[in-house]
Scaffold this active site. Structure first.
Site, mmCIF file in Angstrom:
data_model
loop_
_atom_site.group_PDB
_atom_site.id
_atom_site.type_symbol
_atom_site.label_atom_id
_atom_site.label_comp_id
_atom_site.label_asym_id
_atom_site.label_seq_id
_atom_site.Cartn_x
_atom_site.Cartn_y
_atom_site.Cartn_z
ATOM 1 N N LYS A 47 17.738 58.393 53.665
ATOM 2 C CA LYS A 47 18.814 58.011 52.758
ATOM 3 C C LYS A 47 18.484 58.520 51.360
ATOM 4 O O LYS A 47 17.335 58.442 50.919
ATOM 5 C CB LYS A 47 18.977 56.486 52.711
ATOM 6 C CG LYS A 47 19.411 55.864 54.024
ATOM 7 C CD LYS A 47 19.567 54.363 53.841
ATOM 8 C CE LYS A 47 19.822 53.669 55.163
ATOM 9 N NZ LYS A 47 19.886 52.204 55.014
ATOM 10 N N HIS A 50 19.896 56.132 45.482
ATOM 11 C CA HIS A 50 21.109 55.862 44.727
ATOM 12 C C HIS A 50 20.767 55.034 43.497
ATOM 13 O O HIS A 50 19.619 54.619 43.292
ATOM 14 C CB HIS A 50 22.196 55.215 45.592
ATOM 15 C CG HIS A 50 21.861 53.862 46.125
ATOM 16 N ND1 HIS A 50 21.730 52.746 45.335
ATOM 17 C CD2 HIS A 50 21.648 53.437 47.398
ATOM 18 C CE1 HIS A 50 21.455 51.694 46.082
ATOM 19 N NE2 HIS A 50 21.396 52.083 47.339
ATOM 20 N N HIS A 53 18.566 51.896 43.333
ATOM 21 C CA HIS A 53 17.115 51.976 43.464
ATOM 22 C C HIS A 53 16.408 51.989 42.113
ATOM 23 O O HIS A 53 15.188 51.794 42.054
ATOM 24 C CB HIS A 53 16.727 53.243 44.227
ATOM 25 C CG HIS A 53 17.194 53.257 45.643
ATOM 26 N ND1 HIS A 53 17.732 54.382 46.235
ATOM 27 C CD2 HIS A 53 17.228 52.286 46.589
ATOM 28 C CE1 HIS A 53 18.055 54.100 47.482
ATOM 29 N NE2 HIS A 53 17.768 52.842 47.727
#
Length: 482
Positions: A47, A50, A53
């Site tokens: 992933k 984004h 985070h």
């Protein structure tokens, strides 16, 4: 704890003794774990990073910097979510939606697209859910084809994360992950069984009774009915393994506040297993950055935030009449942009939620990281002073107020270390910057008598040192020109 006491005839000596560093003779070890496994707002394998985070990364970095400045030996661990049922979903989804060619061209973007698609599919397709469970079971049984695909996803992701962390100015001593504790998790299940703590629920799952009366009114599931482990099982194994390896005195987990119950259960189970050191494990919760949902594709990627921050700061610097010539304006703009991100995130209580908004994230007016950087850059041009300074020449109220404020630095660090909230240090530095702005007007160096000028330079130099050290603890890299 260092406390400076002022005597009437030692004003300058006290100023000279303020390098912004507190000295402790403490040999304690501290493990700061950033980004708990398989939890919301933590970086998981396959992933993209984004904007959500940012919080766990910034907060964990601040705590590690703070503890280190207070004399602790700190181990910084990034515990990646690289195992669990989400990989069953991704593995099964890649078989249907994945493409090796796209994976080579834009690895994480393609994995992100696959992840979104497979989640949509699993919402109404029971066969996809079963395929995901089957793939994860293959992983836990170390079947070569499943493990090979998982390793490919992991290597791709770690490579990109290292690039992001470098941009953020964050480093880790150890990159770990759930996958390293999968076998140990099965041993934990056996230990729980041996100690009589593992019970079987009506659904066939393995649970630990956490209710005070032993009536199963509160329990934690540690084993699925098909025999696979959960992330709390692996967290138990990971905690035990870290204690064995690092002999830490304190371990701090940094994750969002929705995981408070998870850590309560984790620490309770460790205590039930007779690990008394679990009392020295601590969860630092933080509020969520709302407005981003990975599973539906509604996400703002962190690289987009950093690029936008750099672009806006470059634009601001190009329009400012006070901007100085720089060797690398893009690098300066990046550091200033990250300063803005950190300070706006740290000004309030960590448990407060906030909605992602470009203007809020990157605001430059008022009490911001840009203001701290501007103050530091201006102090960097203050010049040098001679060794002999006359204390009696620093009697203006503005100078005394700055000195009194500087003497609170130790107190502020101690306060921050108690509740691990960065707001105390942020507010201290912002107030210092306001005092310095007034001092530049009220305590001019140029045109003053030599002795007065040197005394004021010494004051500005000490303020510069404390400001720089405080910024570094927050995770901000000070710039000398902007």
């Amino acid at each position: 704890f260092c406390i400076f006491q002022l005597k009437p005839d030692s004003v300058v000596e006290a100023i000279s003794a303020l390098p912004g560093v507190i000295t402790f003779t403490v040999n304690r070890k501290l493990l700061v774990q950033v980004c708990e496994s398989e939890l919301p707002h933590s970086p998981n394998i396959a992933k993209k990073f984004h904007a959500g985070h940012l919080r766990s990364t910034f907060i964990g970095n601040f705590i590690a910097n703070l503890k280190h400045s207070l004399g602790n030996r700190v181990i910084r661990m990034n515990y990646l979510g690289d195992w669990g049922m989400q990989f069953g979903l991704l593995g099964a989804g890649f078989g249907k939606f994945g493409c090796q060619q796209k994976l080579k061209q834009n690895p994480l973007q393609h994995l992100f697209e696959v992840y979104v698609e497979v989640n949509k599919e699993a919402e109404h397709n029971e066969e996809m859910k079963l395929a995901a469970k089957d793939f994860f079971k293959q992983l836990e049984q170390h079947e070569s084809e499943a493990v090979s695909l998982w390793q490919q996803f992991r290597e791709i992701t770690v490579h990109e994360y290292e690039h992001i962390y470098k941009r953020l100015g964050v480093h880790f001593d150890i990159y770990s992950g759930e996958s390293q504790h999968q076998d140990q998790a099965q041993k934990v299940v056996q230990q729980l069984q041996t100690q009589g703590l593992l019970k079987t629920s009506e659904k066939g799952t393995g649970v630990v009774d956490l209710s005070p009366d032993g009536d199963m009114s509160s329990f934690c599931t540690v084993l699925r009915s098909d025999g696979t482990t959960l992330y709390i099982t692996r967290d138990i194994a990971a905690a035990i393994d870290r204690k064995r390896k690092y002999h830490f005195d304190e371990m701090i987990y940094v994750t969002d506040k929705s995981q408070a119950n998870h850590f309560d259960q984790l620490f309770q189970i460790l205590l039930s297993m007779d690990h008394a050191w679990a009392d020295r494990c601590r969860h630092v919760p933080f509020g969520l950055v709302q407005g981003m949902k990975t599973r539906t594709g509604e996400v703002v990627f962190l690289e987009d935030v950093l690029d936008e921050a750099r672009t806006r700061m470059l634009n601001n610097m190009s329009q400012s009449k006070t901007t100085k010539e720089m060797d690398d304006p893009e690098d300066t703009a990046e550091k200033v942009g990250i300063s803005a991100l950190i300070v706006q995130d740290f000004k309030g209580p960590l448990q407060s939620d906030y909605k992602f908004d470009w203007d809020r994230i990157l605001q430059t007016q008022g009490d911001t990281g840009v203001f701290l950087q501007y103050t530091h850059a201006r102090l960097s041009r203050s010049g040098s002073f001679i060794s002999a300074v006359e204390p009696a020449l620093l009697l203006e109220q503005t100078g005394i107020t700055i000195l009194q404020h500087l003497l609170r630095y130790d107190e502020v660090l101690y306060q921050s270390a108690q509740d691990l909230q960065p707001k105390h240090l942020v507010n201290f530095l912002l107030k210092l910057s306001h005092l310095i702005a007034s001092a530049h007007r009220e305590l001019p160096v140029k045109g003053s008598a030599p002795g007065v000028a040197q005394a004021r330079l010494r004051l500005f130099s000490r303020a510069h040192s404390v400001l720089a050290n405080g910024m570094r603890i927050l995770g901000i890299t000070p710039v000398d020109r902007m």
